[in-house]
Write an enzyme that holds these catalytic residues in place. Sequence first.
Site, short mmCIF file in Angstrom:
data_model
loop_
_atom_site.label_atom_id
_atom_site.label_comp_id
_atom_site.label_asym_id
_atom_site.label_seq_id
_atom_site.Cartn_x
_atom_site.Cartn_y
_atom_site.Cartn_z
N HIS A 30 -9.87 6.04 -4.31
CA HIS A 30 -9.01 4.95 -4.44
C HIS A 30 -7.46 5.28 -4.43
O HIS A 30 -6.49 4.70 -3.94
CB HIS A 30 -9.18 4.17 -5.60
CG HIS A 30 -8.49 3.02 -6.17
ND1 HIS A 30 -7.61 3.14 -7.35
CD2 HIS A 30 -8.11 1.89 -5.74
CE1 HIS A 30 -6.83 2.03 -7.41
NE2 HIS A 30 -7.00 1.27 -6.50
N GLU A 33 -6.46 5.64 -1.10
CA GLU A 33 -6.03 4.25 -0.28
C GLU A 33 -4.64 3.94 -0.76
O GLU A 33 -3.97 3.69 0.08
CB GLU A 33 -7.04 3.16 -0.96
CG GLU A 33 -6.62 2.07 -0.57
CD GLU A 33 -6.83 0.85 -1.59
OE1 GLU A 33 -8.11 0.73 -2.08
OE2 GLU A 33 -5.84 0.09 -2.13
N HIS A 34 -4.12 4.16 -1.99
CA HIS A 34 -2.85 3.97 -2.37
C HIS A 34 -2.04 4.85 -1.50
O HIS A 34 -0.83 4.26 -0.92
CB HIS A 34 -2.53 4.19 -3.81
CG HIS A 34 -3.07 3.01 -4.74
ND1 HIS A 34 -2.28 2.29 -5.46
CD2 HIS A 34 -4.32 2.40 -4.96
CE1 HIS A 34 -2.68 1.26 -6.19
NE2 HIS A 34 -3.99 1.40 -5.93
N GLU A 61 -3.12 0.02 -13.32
CA GLU A 61 -4.13 -0.84 -12.81
C GLU A 61 -5.44 -0.37 -13.75
O GLU A 61 -6.05 -1.56 -13.91
CB GLU A 61 -4.33 -0.27 -11.34
CG GLU A 61 -5.57 -1.40 -10.76
CD GLU A 61 -5.55 -0.92 -9.25
OE1 GLU A 61 -5.06 0.38 -8.81
OE2 GLU A 61 -6.64 -1.54 -8.56
#
Lengths: 433, 447
Positions: B70, B73-74, B150
């Site tokens: 993840h 992905e950022h 997040e």
Amino acid sequence: MRILLSCLAVMLVHVSAWAVPPIQQATLPNGIRVLLMEAHDVPMLSMQLTLPAGSRFDPLGKGGAAALLAAMLTDHTARHDHDAWAEFLDRHALRLGSDVDKDALHVSLTVLRESLNDGMGALAEALLYPGWDENRFSILRQDAVFAARKALEEPGVVANAAALEMLYGDHPYGHRSEGSPDSLQRIGMADLQAIYRRQVKPAGGVLAVSGDVTMPELLKLVRQYFGAWEGSPAMARQDIAEPRLVRGQQSMLDMPTSQTLVQFVRLGPARNAPDFFPIFVLNHMLGGGGFASRLMEEVREKRGLVYGIYSYFVPLTIGGPFTIMLQTRADQADEAERIVRQVMQDFVSGKISQRMLDAAKTHLVGSFAQRLDSNRERVGLMSMIGFYGLPLDYLQTWTAHVRAVTLQQVRQQAKRWLRFEDWNVIRVGPIAR
Amino acid sequence: MRQAFLFLALGYLLISSDAAWATPHMKSARFPNGVKLVVDESHAAPVAMVQVWLKVGGRDEMPGKTGLAHVFEHMMFKGSRKLGPGEFSKRIAAIGGNDNAFTTHDYTAYFETVPASRVDEVLGMEAERFAHLRLDAEEFAKEIRVIQEERRMRTEDDPNSRLFEEISATALRLHPYRNPVIGWMQDLRRLTIEDVRSFYKAHYVPENVIVVIVGDVEFEHVKAVVGRTFGRLRPRSAPPRFAPVEPEPLGPKRMVVRLPAQLPMVAITMPVPVWRPGENDREVAALAVATQILAGGYGARLQRDLVDRERLAFQASAGYDPFGMGIDLWFAYGMLGPKQSAGQFEAGFWRLIERLASHELDLDTLEAAKRNIIADEVFAQDSLYLRAKEIGRLEAVGIGAEHRDAWLEAIRKVGPADVRRVIHKWIRADRATTGVLQPKAGKGGRS
């Protein structure tokens, strides 16, 4: 029943290369406006009936009454008890739903083309033949009370309730449409029946439909199921007072979270505001445009303070809230707030370039077709157009309105809306001890 | 995050005889370097959804490096050889598009909705960042803070998410679904740019790429464009997916999470099989139908029996994803009011399961459940995003989008005895892990 007006298809000249599907309109003798956008690529339809019976009609201190009414209408009817109704809806794969916002009550239906007749019948039965089952009412109310309490685990819900109370006080917009644990507890069935009796009437109601049907087919069903319904709501959508202006208020609510939520609020523009498009474009540049917006750039991309930060306004009959919201680790809240204030100050002092404006306009115009790419979205837009009395060519002229916004207009609106002293700040998070 | 209960879109002709309705034409191509393209043409509006899927996700992380897929992905938005940090999204916006991405245990996907006329440009940009990502240390240092925020927002400050995170870690011993996709905070604090770089080298190879396009495009044209963008990436082999076999539970497990919260919640989970086309169609389709009967539609049994009739919770539901990899962690939950007890909810839940496992299901209920599953497939066709997503995930988990119709066919074949049998076999107290959220008294409990 005879049909009074014939269909009126609006096909105006528009600037984009793509022909936005026209909205066809018909009005029944009882005053229901039917708006249709045909789409024949998937054998399904979405529709929504919108009536002026939103949470602004909740009795004072009984926030959530209209929401409970909406829940009761689709839960059972005078002809089907709850179990039989559930069985009927499931047998035909009907997606019947209802909800309220501040102004309106919506009853919606998504249905396979082959079940349209049963679906339209169900929509009408829910609205015209309420069951008022006492036992179901007490179950729905108790579940709503618990759900409202559970919702207080969410900082956003706590902040939102506080913001509405701060901005509107006892004004009909001054509470969450879902109600609070206390306000829901005070509601009786008679409160629901009173809203139903006064506001759930066909005249002025809007039935927006998108999907695999033609106007003649649709009207035949609407006449069959809604033709005998009569009456006008006691209060029209427009009958509402302006709230007094609240500015410069601050509030801190204690919550045992690791982040602090910072919410900036003020009264925003109404749906029919003459400057709607300049304000809309301004908000897109400020915090409505995701990664293309200045707040996201400054607070997340440059400083890594938040996962998300955004701004939005809720244009209602009168001004709904204009909100800027962020969540950050509690010890960073002051820094994040300072950056937001700086961005607002920059906008007010005119630091908006033509290049930024052009980028925002290109983004909005180019992505306009996406706002219309499902039946559900088209129904939402048509409901809004019908309910708030916007012109039927609203979608055809939308991109032209956005393109026409000038730098001067945006700077002017920034001065009008973004002066920090006109805003209020609510924080939800751990209070240091 | 992993989707709990999302069915795929399938052949409509099975459910409707309406002649005015055309079946979609899904076309695909594979390039020599391993990149696959799947296109579903739809010319209703001049819009296209472009999705680039990677066969890599949270399951492919090493222990101690959870959250890396993840984080990566950022970083895809933080600059490449030709584009500065954040510039990818700005360019997409400038052509009137919107972009985003998501990561699950099983895959990572990057997507753009754009005017159909700009698809070529988007494919070029996607291939460029895929091949030449910058992975700058300073950008990483900022972005890892964003991701920690997040996690705080989605998990740390949300007691219900926290319960599900803990229960997954308790229920599973080996399978990577036991770790959160967002990563444990301890790991997020220790990840480095070197971790990100080695993840990039290992997993961002052409063989792991599926390009899915749904919308107003012509297959032959986009095939040529993908051929000269993604198709030209240097071939490199992908490491095998991490896919340990989860041991069968040896008995019931229980756990408690004590956190500041308004009201308690109870969740009951257990590992169940996922679809392997041609091998277990009947069983997995029956599990999907059983879950629909428990949790779908207006007559959902959990809601009807446990909430409406027995008043054991104020909300109850269940979820099953038949398209996971290896297993799925099936779940049911009840949201409890102040005077409703976890123990009574659990007892009521197992009585309901026992009724379904021991009594013949009436055919009306069965038919309604199947019809509603199929109707959901049709309703999903209304959105370009969902259409592309259904294709992409079937490809990414190794089922293959061409099996869409077989899934609907399997649903149609489910009989009452199948439902009874799978409930009896899989939804069992001695296989279950039960978790309870107990509100912790004290500061800020009520606002």
